[in-house]
Design an enzyme around this catalytic site. Structure first.
Site, PDB file in Angstrom:
ATOM      1  N   TYR A 116      40.324  37.374  33.093  1.00 48.40           N
ATOM      2  CA  TYR A 116      40.278  37.332  31.629  1.00 48.40           C
ATOM      3  C   TYR A 116      40.716  38.690  31.111  1.00 48.40           C
ATOM      4  CZ  TYR A 116      38.477  37.131  26.847  1.00 48.40           C
ATOM      5  OH  TYR A 116      38.365  37.170  25.488  1.00 48.40           O
ATOM      6  N   GLU A 204      44.279  37.576  23.255  1.00 48.56           N
ATOM      7  CA  GLU A 204      43.475  37.110  24.384  1.00 48.56           C
ATOM      8  C   GLU A 204      44.353  36.361  25.376  1.00 48.56           C
ATOM      9  OE1 GLU A 204      39.281  34.947  24.470  1.00 48.56           O
ATOM     10  OE2 GLU A 204      40.906  33.502  24.205  1.00 48.56           O
TER      11      GLU A 204
END
Length: 393
Positions: A116, A204
């Site tokens: 991530y 993101e």
């Protein structure tokens, strides 16, 4: 403002952030044609909506999942037919879901590990912060809740920018070495440059992946931009998809009004963000539920006030309206004239309480009282909140 994943890939290409090649399609036939252009490659089809959790979502027609591996143009056409013009419900959309008007066909890659990675603004420190984790592909909220020690944060000085030692710290924390670490460092540097250059509020990547052949790729992307800086980026404004936004918020933006819809039944029309927050708080204090945040700003015109009033009345959940104005820069009589004009044009089917204070307040009150309309005036915020809560109870 948010953009779709296929648009994010366009920005990735511009800033040399490596990601799998993808093509967007608006019809099943276009999806099949896009798949043919990737002859011999493993493929994935992804519904394009402004929401996460697509892979675990479901369509209201019964089709499961907004992300699927596909093996042929025929399967691309079949799956696109089940996704396009259908409503996708995910954990982030709520039960209302999002209508899918586009899908993306992209190269599927074999994955060695998922990470991530995000860059966003940290309001507490007023600095960009890089958030990373070895637990990619999962909801970052779940990771933060279940294994918070696996969330890595690296703050970046806004003037100095991303430093090499900060990149090395992140590589070490993520367990990256050798050529993979070099690729990640280059990707992160380009991503940070994109974040700053495009005035992003958030970028993101979930997941960021490494592949068996040693590549580091951004497999999925979500962007958010600072609305106050969009005037500098007409090329990004052109990516705006109004169909993904609350129609009331779209209408408000056309009049330079700050509007956010909520779940209550008492609408607020206020000048100033701080006063708007306080107004919502005091409605809650006296047992009511605010239906919106609506800040008309410090220098709103009669036309803006009228437009704000119409947007409020367009919400079927609204059972009453509280207008709370403190006239510093604002002229209270301008607000009063806008309210009277809007009420006369639209009618007043629900209770309306108005609290005015400050610049030219006596003229504003006189305009309201002489209008002949069923408008209740309040002496202060508490009085206004009590009256509107009582009126809708």
């Amino acid at each position: 403002m948010n953009i779709h994943e296929y648009q994010a890939k366009e920005l990735f290409d511009l800033y040399q952030v490596p990601s799998p090649v993808g093509k967007v399609a608006s019809t099943p036939q276009e999806a099949a044609e896009a798949a043919r252009q990737f002859s011999g490659s493993k493929l994935v089809i992804k519904a394009q909506v402004h929401a996460g959790g697509r892979g675990k979502g479901h369509f209201t027609n019964g089709f499961k999942g907004g992300v699927h591996l596909i093996e042929s143009p025929e399967q691309a056409e079949e799956f696109a037919g089940k996704m396009l013009n259908q409503t996708l419900v995910t954990i982030q959309t709520g039960e209302a879901g999002k209508l899918v008007s586009k899908v993306m066909i992209a190269e599927a890659v074999d994955i060695t590990h998922e990470y991530y990675l995000a860059i966003l603004m940290d309001r507490a420190t007023c600095r960009p912060v890089i958030v990373a984790s070895t637990e990619g592909g999962m909801s970052i909220e779940d990771v933060a809740h279940n294994t918070p020690e696996k969330i890595i944060r690296q703050f970046v000085h806004p003037l100095l920018g991303l430093q090499p030692y900060e990149v090395r710290k992140l590589c070490a924390a993520l367990g990256m070495t050798g050529d993979v670490a070099k690729q990640f460092g280059k990707l992160l540097g380009n991503l940070y440059r994109l974040f700053v250059s495009c005035d992003c509020a958030m970028v993101e990547i979930n997941p960021l992946v490494t592949t068996p052949d040693g590549r580091v790729l951004a497999l999925d992307a979500k962007f958010g931009f600072d609305d106050n800086a969009l005037y500098r980026h007409p090329e990004i404004v052109a990516m705006r998809d109004k169909s993904e936004e609350d129609p009331r918020e779209v209408a408000a933006s056309e009049y330079d009004l700050n509007y956010i819809g909520l779940d209550g039944n008492i609408a607020c029309l206020v000048n100033g963000a701080g006063l708007a927050m306080a107004t919502m708080d005091i409605i809650k204090t006296y047992g009511g539920e605010p239906a919106n945040f609506l800040d008309v700003g410090g220098g709103a015109s009669k036309e803006q006030v009228s437009a704000a009033f119409k947007i409020i009345l367009g919400d079927p959940n609204v059972k009453g309206i509280l207008i709370n104005i403190f006239g510093g820069i604002m002229d209270c009589n301008v607000i009063a004239e806008g309210v009277v004009s809007a009420v006369k044009e639209t009618g007043l089917p629900i209770p309306l309480v108005v609290r005015l204070e400050g610049n030219n307040v006596e003229m504003g009150k006189a305009t309201l009282s002489s209008s002949g309309l069923q408008i209740v005036t309040a002496d202060d915020m508490a009085d206004g909140a009590k009256k509107i809560v009582a009126a809708v109870s």
